[in-house]
Enzyme design. Structure first.
Site, PDB file in Angstrom:
ATOM      1  N   HIS A 188       0.829  -1.194   0.000  1.00  0.00           N
ATOM      2  CA  HIS A 188       0.000   0.000   0.000  1.00  0.00           C
ATOM      3  C   HIS A 188       0.877   1.262   0.000  1.00  0.00           C
ATOM      4  CE1 HIS A 188      -2.898  -2.808   2.372  1.00  0.00           C
ATOM      5  NE2 HIS A 188      -3.014  -2.996   1.071  1.00  0.00           N
ATOM      6  N   TYR A 248       2.529   2.085  13.648  1.00  0.00           N
ATOM      7  CA  TYR A 248       3.033   3.113  12.746  1.00  0.00           C
ATOM      8  C   TYR A 248       2.500   4.465  13.165  1.00  0.00           C
ATOM      9  CZ  TYR A 248      -1.009   1.027  10.254  1.00  0.00           C
ATOM     10  OH  TYR A 248      -2.215   0.445   9.928  1.00  0.00           O
TER      11      TYR A 248
END
Length: 468
Positions: free
Chosen positions: A63, A126
């Site tokens: 992605h 993240y």
């Protein structure tokens, strides 16, 4: 703790300090001061996400998100792979490694990322610098793309992969993510034209296209498409700024608009470059003979006060270069062209000899801007003018007459007080010399002002000049 570059520009591997004992381990997952000193961008994270994967082999990606992120493991182990999906020479470049507690990776916007868990119960996190927005489209890549040739530890046929990820296109079918573009505000002014020439791929706007004092226009502008904004717009009518209408216009352009850009810079993560003036000082020079970047502001007139307010506002942005300059000369109405025209017309002007500074040609300002953006010194304020010994306006006028083939003795000296008497002019600083030590310490060496003047005049015709 240290930072390692990779073959993908901007993709950085961070080796973290992990402190272990019988109870387990502890690490500083994001430590702004330490990591920025080591070379990690100060990317301004706003959201922290956690991904829990119950079984070994869970595979996600590839992605490509339009934001920066710092990826690290909370527990377990992860094989991670990245593919550069940005338009450019490194499109399709790959990098992969195993993430454990002691390794984190900074992933810049436009680099595709994928993660395969190597243990049950793995959690990775993240830290991102933008909020997820529904409907945002961005490139994805098939996990088995042959050109990427990612060496998955667990074969994809044995891994857990979503149907959506199995349907991602191969590289030949991917539309690269377009790079963010530089925006030049005030592109039709003297400095704006020079910046347009120095940054030919930039988006150029003037007030007609983008009015920074109009909330609706500001809200409608696609700020996320820009990584750099160069604000060359300003109200520069020093004397008219002392009138009621001029005062409002000066504060709108020189204070309100920069404050808006500073807020947007932090909101959207772009670097703001703003241009200021030596008028923010009252012209009192110390024994060293030059205003330094950290000298307290002491503006005299309305124009100067509005510029000083803009400086304060811009200084609040995390990523900013405030370029302070003096005596700007470019394409358009300016002192040099006026003197050139007077010389051609046989006029013998009286010019003040007690205002001292250095000329700054717009091409030099544009060159310094590119240097700051590419060299990447610490954000903050930098004085930028042409180099050489300081001169008075009288000295400059004599040089213009001489270099234009006329008698420099046609120029006569006068004082600021005598020249201004009875004219209702705004106050001017007498000492306009800016200390250039800081910008020189970054590796930028300003060109001598008189050499630049000679070249500038050689490129002008007397008919090109207009009276200011």
């Amino acid at each position: 703790m240290h930072v390692e570059p990779t073959a993908i520009p901007g993709l950085l591997v961070v080796q973290l300090d992990v402190h272990e004992d019988a109870r387990g381990w502890f690490k500083e997952n994001w430590q702004r001061d330490k990591m920025v000193r080591l070379g990690l961008p100060d990317f301004g994270p706003v959201q922290n996400n956690m991904s829990f994967n119950s079984r070994r082999g869970a595979t996600r990606g590839i992605h490509t998100e339009p934001w920066d992120k710092l990826v690290s493991v909370a527990t377990g182990r992860v094989f991670a792979a990245w593919v550069d999906m940005r338009a450019g020479d490194t499109f399709g470049a790959t990098h992969s490694l195993e993430l454990d507690a002691g390794t984190a990776v900074f992933v810049p916007s436009g680099v595709g990322n994928s993660y395969q868990t190597l243990e049950d119960g793995t959690v990775y996190s993240y830290l991102v610098n933008d909020h997820w927005r529904p409907g945002t489209a961005y490139p994805s890549l098939h996990l088995a793309d042959p050109s990427a040739a990612i060496p998955w530890p667990i074969a994809l046929e044995d891994a857990e992969v979503s149907d959506k990820d199995r349907a991602n296109p191969y590289l030949e079918g991917v539309v690269p993510m377009a790079p963010k573009r530089t925006l030049v505000v005030g592109a039709q002014g003297q400095l704006g034209r020079a910046l347009a020439a120095e940054f030919p791929a930039a988006v150029l706007v003037d007030r007609e296209e983008l009015d920074l004092t109009d909330p609706d226009a500001v809200a409608a502008w696609p700020w996320d498409e820009h990584d750099i904004v160069l604000n060359a717009a300003a109200y520069t009518a020093v004397d008219e700024a002392e009138t009621p209408d001029g005062r409002r216009a000066a504060w709108a352009a020189n204070a309100t608009a920069p404050a808006t850009l500073a807020r947007l810079a932090d909101q959207h993560g772009f670097t703001l470059v703003h241009y200021s003036s030596e008028y923010v000082f009252d012209g009192t020079l110390d024994a060293d003979g030059g205003h330094t970047e950290d000298e307290p502001l002491s503006p005299l007139g309305v124009y100067a006060q509005s510029k000083a307010a803009g400086d304060v506002a811009v200084g609040t942005a995390r990523r900013h270069y405030l370029v302070r300059t003096s005596w700007v000369i470019g394409e358009g109405r300016n002192f040099v062209r006026a003197m050139q025209r007077l010389a051609a017309d046989g006029v013998s002007p009286g010019v003040v000899d007690d205002q001292v500074g250095r000329l700054t040609f717009t091409g030099e300002l544009a060159r310094a801007t590119r240097h700051l953006l590419e060299a990447g010194p610490a954000y903050g304020t930098y004085n930028v003018t042409n180099g050489g010994p300081p001169t008075s306006w009288y000295d400059v006028a004599r040089a213009v007459f001489r270099l234009s083939g006329h008698d420099e003795s046609d120029v006569s000296p006068t004082s600021t007080a005598a020249y201004s008497a009875g004219k209702g002019l705004a106050p001017r600083p007498l000492g306009s010399v800016l200390d250039l030590s800081k910008v020189r310490s970054t590796g930028f060496e300003p060109e001598d002002a008189m050499s630049a003047l000679e070249r500038y005049l050689a490129a002008q015709s007397p008919q090109a000049g207009t009276r200011p």
